[in-house]
Design a protein around this motif. Structure first.
Motif, PDB file in Angstrom:
ATOM      1  N   ASP A 108       0.804  -1.220   0.000  1.00  0.00           N
ATOM      2  CA  ASP A 108       0.000   0.000   0.000  1.00  0.00           C
ATOM      3  C   ASP A 108       0.841   1.275   0.000  1.00  0.00           C
ATOM      4  N   ALA A 109       1.995   1.241   0.673  1.00  0.00           N
ATOM      5  CA  ALA A 109       2.831   2.442   0.752  1.00  0.00           C
ATOM      6  C   ALA A 109       3.287   2.892  -0.627  1.00  0.00           C
ATOM      7  N   SER A 110       3.521   1.937  -1.509  1.00  0.00           N
ATOM      8  CA  SER A 110       3.973   2.297  -2.858  1.00  0.00           C
ATOM      9  C   SER A 110       2.920   3.143  -3.565  1.00  0.00           C
ATOM     10  N   PHE A 111       1.669   2.791  -3.383  1.00  0.00           N
ATOM     11  CA  PHE A 111       0.567   3.534  -4.003  1.00  0.00           C
ATOM     12  C   PHE A 111       0.409   4.906  -3.352  1.00  0.00           C
ATOM     13  N   VAL A 112       0.399   4.928  -2.038  1.00  0.00           N
ATOM     14  CA  VAL A 112       0.148   6.165  -1.300  1.00  0.00           C
ATOM     15  C   VAL A 112       1.251   7.192  -1.555  1.00  0.00           C
ATOM     16  N   LEU A 113       2.506   6.747  -1.537  1.00  0.00           N
ATOM     17  CA  LEU A 113       3.616   7.688  -1.716  1.00  0.00           C
ATOM     18  C   LEU A 113       3.602   8.335  -3.097  1.00  0.00           C
ATOM     19  N   ASP A 114       3.275   7.530  -4.103  1.00  0.00           N
ATOM     20  CA  ASP A 114       3.168   8.105  -5.450  1.00  0.00           C
ATOM     21  C   ASP A 114       1.998   9.084  -5.536  1.00  0.00           C
ATOM     22  N   TYR A 115       0.918   8.756  -4.851  1.00  0.00           N
ATOM     23  CA  TYR A 115      -0.270   9.607  -4.867  1.00  0.00           C
ATOM     24  C   TYR A 115      -0.015  10.940  -4.146  1.00  0.00           C
ATOM     25  N   MET A 116       0.698  10.866  -3.021  1.00  0.00           N
ATOM     26  CA  MET A 116       0.926  12.052  -2.191  1.00  0.00           C
ATOM     27  C   MET A 116       1.657  13.174  -2.924  1.00  0.00           C
ATOM     28  N   LYS A 117       2.421  12.843  -3.935  1.00  0.00           N
ATOM     29  CA  LYS A 117       3.191  13.858  -4.675  1.00  0.00           C
ATOM     30  C   LYS A 117       2.289  14.907  -5.321  1.00  0.00           C
ATOM     31  N   TYR A 118       1.039  14.535  -5.553  1.00  0.00           N
ATOM     32  CA  TYR A 118       0.139  15.407  -6.314  1.00  0.00           C
ATOM     33  C   TYR A 118      -1.007  15.954  -5.459  1.00  0.00           C
ATOM     34  N   VAL A 119      -0.953  15.691  -4.166  1.00  0.00           N
ATOM     35  CA  VAL A 119      -2.002  16.156  -3.256  1.00  0.00           C
ATOM     36  C   VAL A 119      -1.675  17.563  -2.762  1.00  0.00           C
ATOM     37  N   GLU A 120      -2.690  18.423  -2.746  1.00  0.00           N
ATOM     38  CA  GLU A 120      -2.522  19.758  -2.155  1.00  0.00           C
ATOM     39  C   GLU A 120      -3.325  19.866  -0.852  1.00  0.00           C
ATOM     40  N   ARG A 121      -4.653  19.870  -0.948  1.00  0.00           N
ATOM     41  CA  ARG A 121      -5.481  19.982   0.259  1.00  0.00           C
ATOM     42  C   ARG A 121      -6.329  18.725   0.421  1.00  0.00           C
ATOM     43  N   PHE A 122      -6.520  18.318   1.693  1.00  0.00           N
ATOM     44  CA  PHE A 122      -7.318  17.125   1.980  1.00  0.00           C
ATOM     45  C   PHE A 122      -7.972  17.265   3.349  1.00  0.00           C
ATOM     46  N   ALA A 123      -8.954  16.417   3.612  1.00  0.00           N
ATOM     47  CA  ALA A 123      -9.640  16.402   4.914  1.00  0.00           C
ATOM     48  C   ALA A 123      -9.149  15.210   5.719  1.00  0.00           C
ATOM     49  N   ARG A 124      -9.057  15.402   7.023  1.00  0.00           N
ATOM     50  CA  ARG A 124      -8.717  14.274   7.900  1.00  0.00           C
ATOM     51  C   ARG A 124      -9.694  14.221   9.064  1.00  0.00           C
ATOM     52  N   ILE A 125     -10.219  13.021   9.311  1.00  0.00           N
ATOM     53  CA  ILE A 125     -11.205  12.798  10.378  1.00  0.00           C
ATOM     54  C   ILE A 125     -10.502  12.161  11.575  1.00  0.00           C
ATOM     55  N   PHE A 126     -10.823  12.629  12.771  1.00  0.00           N
ATOM     56  CA  PHE A 126     -10.207  12.127  13.997  1.00  0.00           C
ATOM     57  C   PHE A 126     -11.275  11.674  15.006  1.00  0.00           C
ATOM     58  N   ASP A 127     -10.851  10.794  15.911  1.00  0.00           N
ATOM     59  CA  ASP A 127     -11.547  10.537  17.191  1.00  0.00           C
ATOM     60  C   ASP A 127     -12.897   9.836  17.123  1.00  0.00           C
ATOM     61  N   PHE A 128     -13.271   9.301  15.968  1.00  0.00           N
ATOM     62  CA  PHE A 128     -14.560   8.609  15.928  1.00  0.00           C
ATOM     63  C   PHE A 128     -14.482   7.471  14.918  1.00  0.00           C
ATOM     64  N   PRO A 129     -15.123   6.329  15.206  1.00  0.00           N
ATOM     65  CA  PRO A 129     -14.979   5.143  14.347  1.00  0.00           C
ATOM     66  C   PRO A 129     -15.907   5.145  13.125  1.00  0.00           C
ATOM     67  N   PHE A 130     -15.322   4.865  11.983  1.00  0.00           N
ATOM     68  CA  PHE A 130     -16.072   4.703  10.734  1.00  0.00           C
ATOM     69  C   PHE A 130     -15.749   3.355  10.081  1.00  0.00           C
ATOM     70  N   TYR A 131     -14.542   2.895  10.310  1.00  0.00           N
ATOM     71  CA  TYR A 131     -14.027   1.703   9.628  1.00  0.00           C
ATOM     72  C   TYR A 131     -13.477   0.757  10.697  1.00  0.00           C
ATOM     73  N   TYR A 132     -13.893  -0.511  10.637  1.00  0.00           N
ATOM     74  CA  TYR A 132     -13.488  -1.476  11.664  1.00  0.00           C
ATOM     75  C   TYR A 132     -12.709  -2.634  11.050  1.00  0.00           C
ATOM     76  N   ARG A 133     -11.602  -2.953  11.657  1.00  0.00           N
ATOM     77  CA  ARG A 133     -10.866  -4.140  11.240  1.00  0.00           C
ATOM     78  C   ARG A 133     -11.689  -5.383  11.554  1.00  0.00           C
ATOM     79  N   GLY A 134     -11.573  -6.399  10.710  1.00  0.00           N
ATOM     80  CA  GLY A 134     -12.296  -7.644  10.945  1.00  0.00           C
ATOM     81  C   GLY A 134     -11.713  -8.418  12.117  1.00  0.00           C
ATOM     82  N   GLU A 135     -12.525  -9.239  12.721  1.00  0.00           N
ATOM     83  CA  GLU A 135     -12.068 -10.064  13.842  1.00  0.00           C
ATOM     84  C   GLU A 135     -11.293 -11.261  13.313  1.00  0.00           C
ATOM     85  N   VAL A 136     -10.167 -11.561  13.942  1.00  0.00           N
ATOM     86  CA  VAL A 136      -9.362 -12.724  13.550  1.00  0.00           C
ATOM     87  C   VAL A 136      -9.920 -13.957  14.259  1.00  0.00           C
TER      88      VAL A 136
END
Length: 719
Positions: free
Chosen positions: A180-208
């Protein structure tokens, strides 16, 4: 046209994929395209997905790949089919909260991306977004370049499709796991402004559910992933010249090395031997970063690794382990006794004439360990016996055994010295079972409810399904012998405890010897009644319910609501009966028996339940394994299963057919229970055939000589 595409790739995810798909179907905002890629699954995953989306009122792009090529390739294929403004990725074993898409689309507003948090699996998911807790910040790539990299994953990030397509950004398919880092790092080169959400759950990892990855019975996750993590790090460094990003990636790599090769890990030698090549490679590259602000011994270990002096590095790693324990001893802290044990426990210190006994984690003097000990005390008094108790002063034992307090210096000395360990429950993993010691696990009941590895999910405080199973396997791998009461249990122990038959003593439970040998000894039985101060001439019923996994208040503490309606029972039966209440040892709340003193007696802390079986005319239980031991006596049993539907479906389930195989009636109504108890003799006659059949299947192996078998085995192996 929809603004968002959600990409799900899966490979053999039959345990999780339906939950993932359901979380998509439950989104309040359905304005998104869905692209699903089956990456060559060989299990039933694909069929499950097709059945699920068949009833989903949405056009879905379902792509089937003939062969499994890894999620990097599968995601790259999916990206060719994205026609929306934004795209996000969802792993097949994870889930989105139902409000996620709606919230994301309301916040992204044409920006170059949105980064949202990833939370651990939980059963308690919020039903709406709490505006007092959630926080949204609008950031720039120049000031916050590492926001996209926080979890080593592309999941729960909204990417702008125009950037992806304009610069042909794709996942590096040469990496196996950390792509995943390979994709994200290439993508980040072209990002200017973005939103970041904190402190509340939206996405949950599956149970092992299965921490062993199929049939692999060792926790080798780090050993399997570290080399790829190193390769991903070097790949990532080549994709950026941003100093803040490089610093961020390097710090994560440093933590991976420090934690992954910590000297306290039990498999540290295996890690060193298996991962020598990638470890040396990355240490040589990061030598000065790793040594910055670190302690002397760690720096010395890094120095040796950078020089490819592996044996010297391993020696220093062990020296770090020793120094930690020496520090505990010198500081006289609460771990000093354990540290002394870890440092000085050696095979040559084992005494072949010493046996240590423990029952229910040191709670009392009881169960099979008690009966094995008493047989040996009578027949081999010359041996050295040690009993472990949480409160030694509160336990009276016969014979010459030494009593030691759990956690004391004498406790660790006992487990270090004794050639034989005899217990009926799990022991702490910090006790070192050495090659020249023999661990006999008697266990504590014929299993009705699913155990350990046979439980799909574990709902206990202070642990997860994955950790519970890993720790349980680490424990059972130490058992030299496991006592089984019957063939039924032996077959269950194979899968639940990973036990082979060569290590299973199928001989009956030592604690049940007394039920066979004393069932007709009226003098013995009358003495037990006198010890309990029971009124003469009254019939005795024992109520022994199980503990329910989901009724915990915190780790090691469970609440139980007495459902049998003592007031009605006393009214209907009080003139002729006495009821003994036997709660599980994990139950934390004391019973309030005010007003029932002459009718109900709390025997939860009575050490020997076998003696209670002998004096009881009938048993009330529900899903407890007490039914199997009581079945030896062929007395009436009543099954008060007031929560049968919830218990069978929602908790651990059963091994046997609970509805048809019991030696008595299933009762769910408290008033009917009282009516049926009036007719114990009629009940025994009515269920005579079932009682006999139950006995033959589960109890017929009990001959009253199990203690002798184990006691003689121990004595013969002391020589």
């Amino acid at each position: 046209m929809n603004k968002l595409s959600i990409i799900i790739t899966f490979y053999n995810n039959k345990d999780h994929i339906l939950d993932c798909i359901e979380s998509i179907k439950s989104q309040r905002n359905q304005n998104f395209d869905l692209i699903i890629v089956d990456d060559g699954s060989t299990d039933s995953s694909a069929n499950l997905v097709k059945e699920s989306i068949n009833t989903y009122d949405k056009h879905i792009n379902f792509i089937t790949l003939e062969n499994n090529s890894g999620h990097a390739h599968a995601r790259n294929i999916a990206l060719e089919h994205v026609n929306t403004q934004y795209v996000m990725f969802l792993d097949a074993d994870d889930q989105l909260a139902s409000y996620s898409v709606e919230y994301y689309l309301s916040k992204v507003n044409g920006l170059d991306g949105l980064v949202a948090p990833i939370h651990k699996f939980t059963m308690n998911k919020p039903q709406y977004v709490n505006k007092d807790k959630v926080r949204v910040e609008y950031l720039t790539q120049n000031s916050n370049p590492n926001s996209f990299l926080r979890k080593n994953t592309v999941c729960n990030i909204l990417f702008k499709n125009a950037i992806i397509q304009a610069h042909n950004i794709r996942f590096n398919e040469n990496l196996k796991i950390y792509t995943d880092a390979s994709f994200v790092l290439d993508y980040m080169k072209y990002v200017e402004r973005f939103a970041r959400i904190f402190d509340f759950p939206f996405y949950y990892r599956g149970e092992v559910y299965d921490p062993f990855e199929g049939n692999t019975l060792t926790d080798q996750e780090f050993i399997l992933t570290f080399e790829d993590y190193v390769n991903s790090y070097f790949d990532s460094i080549e994709r950026t010249d941003n100093k803040k990003v490089i610093h961020f990636l390097t710090n994560k790599m440093k933590k991976e090395i420090k934690n992954g090769f910590d000297p306290s890990l039990k498999d540290i030698e295996l890690r060193y031997n298996t991962l020598e090549k990638p470890l040396v490679k990355v240490v040589k590259s990061l030598k000065w970063d790793l040594m910055k602000d670190s302690k002397i011994l760690y720096n010395l270990e890094i120095l040796f690794l950078s020089m490819n002096a592996i044996e010297n590095a391993k020696y220093v790693n062990n020296l770090r382990y020793v120094s930690r324990h020496v520090k505990n001893i010198l500081q006289n802290n609460k771990l000093k006794n354990r540290s002394k044990y870890q440092l000085f426990d050696k095979e040559e210190g084992v005494d072949s004439n010493t046996i240590v006994f423990e029952s229910f984690g040191g709670k009392n003097y009881s169960d099979s360990p008690k009966y094995i000990y008493e047989y040996m005390q009578r027949n081999y008094p010359q041996l050295n016996y040690i009993w472990v108790f949480a409160k030694p002063e509160q336990n009276v034992i016969i014979g010459n055994a030494e009593k030691v307090k759990k956690g004391s210096k004498e406790y660790y000395d006992a487990y270090s010295k004794a050639k034989f360990w005899v217990t009926n429950a799990r022991l702490p993993l910090y006790l070192n079972k050495k090659e020249n010691q023999i661990y006999i696990q008697t266990w504590h009941g014929t299993p009705l409810k699913r155990l350990a590895n046979d439980m799909k999910v574990v709902r206990m405080p202070g642990t997860t399904t994955s950790n519970y199973k890993k720790n349980f396997y680490a424990e059972t791998s130490r058992w030299d012998y496991l006592v089984s009461p019957n063939r039924y249990s032996t077959n269950i122990f194979k899968t639940a405890f990973w036990m082979d038959e060569e290590r299973t003593m199928e001989i009956g439970y030592p604690r049940n010897d007394v039920l066979v040998n004393k069932s007709n000894d009226q003098e013995y039985i009358e003495q037990i009644k006198k010890d309990l101060n029971l009124p003469e001439g009254k019939k005795i019923i024992m109520y022994a319910p199980t503990w329910r996994d989901d009724e915990f208040v915190k780790k090691g503490k469970y609440l139980f609501d007495l459902k049998i309606n003592l007031e009605n029972l006393q009214k209907e039966l009080g003139d002729e009966y006495v009821i003994l209440l036997r709660m599980h040892y994990l139950i934390s709340n004391a019973l309030d028996l005010n007003g029932y003193e002459d009718f109900a007696i709390d025997v939860s802390n009575y050490n020997d339940i076998s003696e209670l079986y002998l004096i009881s005319d009938a048993l009330i239980t529900d899903y407890s394994s007490v039914m199997f031991d009581f079945g030896i006596l062929k007395k009436p049993q009543f099954f008060f299963a007031y929560d049968i539907e919830k218990y069978d479906k929602g908790l651990r389930g059963f091994y046997m057919n609970y509805m048809t195989d019991l030696p008595g009636e299933i009762i769910t109504d408290e008033f009917k229970l009282a009516e049926e108890l009036k007719n114990i003799d009629e009940h025994k006659e009515k269920y005579k055939d079932k009682i006999e059949k139950f006995y033959e299947k589960f109890c017929s192996l009990e001959k009253g000589e199990s203690s002798k078998y184990i006691g003689d085995y121990i004595f013969n192996n002391t020589k």
